[in-house]
Scaffold this motif. Structure first.
Motif, PDB file in Angstrom:
ATOM      1  N   ASN A   1       0.817  -1.222   0.000  1.00  0.00           N
ATOM      2  CA  ASN A   1       0.000   0.000   0.000  1.00  0.00           C
ATOM      3  C   ASN A   1       0.845   1.264   0.000  1.00  0.00           C
ATOM      4  OD1 ASN A   1      -2.435  -1.429  -0.084  1.00  0.00           O
ATOM      5  ND2 ASN A   1      -2.432  -1.679   2.127  1.00  0.00           N
TER       6      ASN A   1
ATOM      7  N   GLY B   1      -3.955   2.648  -8.305  1.00  0.00           N
ATOM      8  CA  GLY B   1      -5.161   1.931  -7.913  1.00  0.00           C
ATOM      9  C   GLY B   1      -5.187   0.460  -8.292  1.00  0.00           C
ATOM     10  N   HIS B   2      -4.288   0.019  -9.167  1.00  0.00           N
ATOM     11  CA  HIS B   2      -4.347  -1.361  -9.647  1.00  0.00           C
ATOM     12  C   HIS B   2      -3.791  -2.371  -8.646  1.00  0.00           C
ATOM     13  CE1 HIS B   2      -4.752  -0.483 -14.242  1.00  0.00           C
ATOM     14  NE2 HIS B   2      -5.566   0.229 -13.507  1.00  0.00           N
ATOM     15  N   TYR B   3      -2.837  -1.943  -7.817  1.00  0.00           N
ATOM     16  CA  TYR B   3      -2.133  -2.911  -6.970  1.00  0.00           C
ATOM     17  C   TYR B   3      -3.049  -3.598  -5.950  1.00  0.00           C
ATOM     18  CZ  TYR B   3      -2.096   1.036  -3.733  1.00  0.00           C
ATOM     19  OH  TYR B   3      -2.477   2.085  -2.944  1.00  0.00           O
ATOM     20  N   ALA B   4      -4.216  -3.010  -5.664  1.00  0.00           N
ATOM     21  CA  ALA B   4      -5.135  -3.646  -4.716  1.00  0.00           C
ATOM     22  C   ALA B   4      -5.643  -4.985  -5.264  1.00  0.00           C
ATOM     23  CB  ALA B   4      -6.313  -2.719  -4.414  1.00  0.00           C
ATOM     24  N   MET B   5      -5.823  -5.063  -6.592  1.00  0.00           N
ATOM     25  CA  MET B   5      -6.314  -6.288  -7.228  1.00  0.00           C
ATOM     26  C   MET B   5      -5.217  -7.026  -7.984  1.00  0.00           C
ATOM     27  SD  MET B   5      -9.957  -4.949  -8.755  1.00  0.00           S
ATOM     28  CE  MET B   5     -10.234  -6.412  -9.733  1.00  0.00           C
TER      29      MET B   5
ATOM     30  N   LYS C   1      -2.042  -8.269  -7.991  1.00  0.00           N
ATOM     31  CA  LYS C   1      -0.867  -8.607  -7.171  1.00  0.00           C
ATOM     32  C   LYS C   1      -0.779 -10.125  -7.044  1.00  0.00           C
ATOM     33  CE  LYS C   1      -3.631  -8.114  -3.003  1.00  0.00           C
ATOM     34  NZ  LYS C   1      -3.927  -7.282  -1.858  1.00  0.00           N
TER      35      LYS C   1
ATOM     36  N   GLY D   1       2.530   1.492  -3.385  1.00  0.00           N
ATOM     37  CA  GLY D   1       1.547   1.879  -4.404  1.00  0.00           C
ATOM     38  C   GLY D   1       1.228   3.359  -4.370  1.00  0.00           C
TER      39      GLY D   1
END
Length: 127
Positions: free
Chosen positions: A60, A115-119, A121, A63
């Motif tokens: 987080n 915002g992409h790293y939440a999904m 990974k 990111g």
């Protein structure tokens, strides 16, 4: 007997997904990783990259830092948290990197587009 070289393809799409959440390699192997963007959206709207982070990196906070680095494919300048990364690509494109697998352990990989790293990974497991 370990192979000296392993070839891996990771697909990404317009739904902010990688097609794999786990990659296993052996320490010291040459890894040839190809990132394919199978979507249609342009890089500015739905760009993807593949970033291998050092052990213990907080996804987080990395990111958040990466989201400010638009001019460098969303890789923070001078960071010591990235082992290797592909360039940022848009729909229909692909890019390949070659690197030596790090020491044994479990590493995180992400897409560092904001915002992409939440999904987007997964775990890069070196045995």
């Amino acid at each position: 007997m370990a192979q000296d070289k392993v070839e891996i393809t990771v697909e990404s799409n317009d739904r902010m997904q990688f097609d794999t959440s786990e990659i296993k390699v052996e320490a010291g192997q040459t890894v040839v990783l190809t990132l394919k963007h199978v979507g249609k959206l342009p890089k500015a709207a739905m760009g993807h990259n593949w970033v291998l982070l050092t052990k213990g990196t907080d996804i987080n906070s990395f990111g958040a830092e990466a989201s400010k680095a638009a001019g460098n494919d969303y890789i923070p300048e001078g960071t010591d948290k990235v082992i290797v990364a592909t360039k940022l690509i848009g729909g229909g494109q692909e890019t390949t990197i070659e690197f030596t697998a790090p020491e044994k352990g479990t590493y995180d990989f992400i897409c560092s587009f904001p915002g992409h790293y939440a999904m987007m990974k997964g775990k890069f497991i070196v045995e």
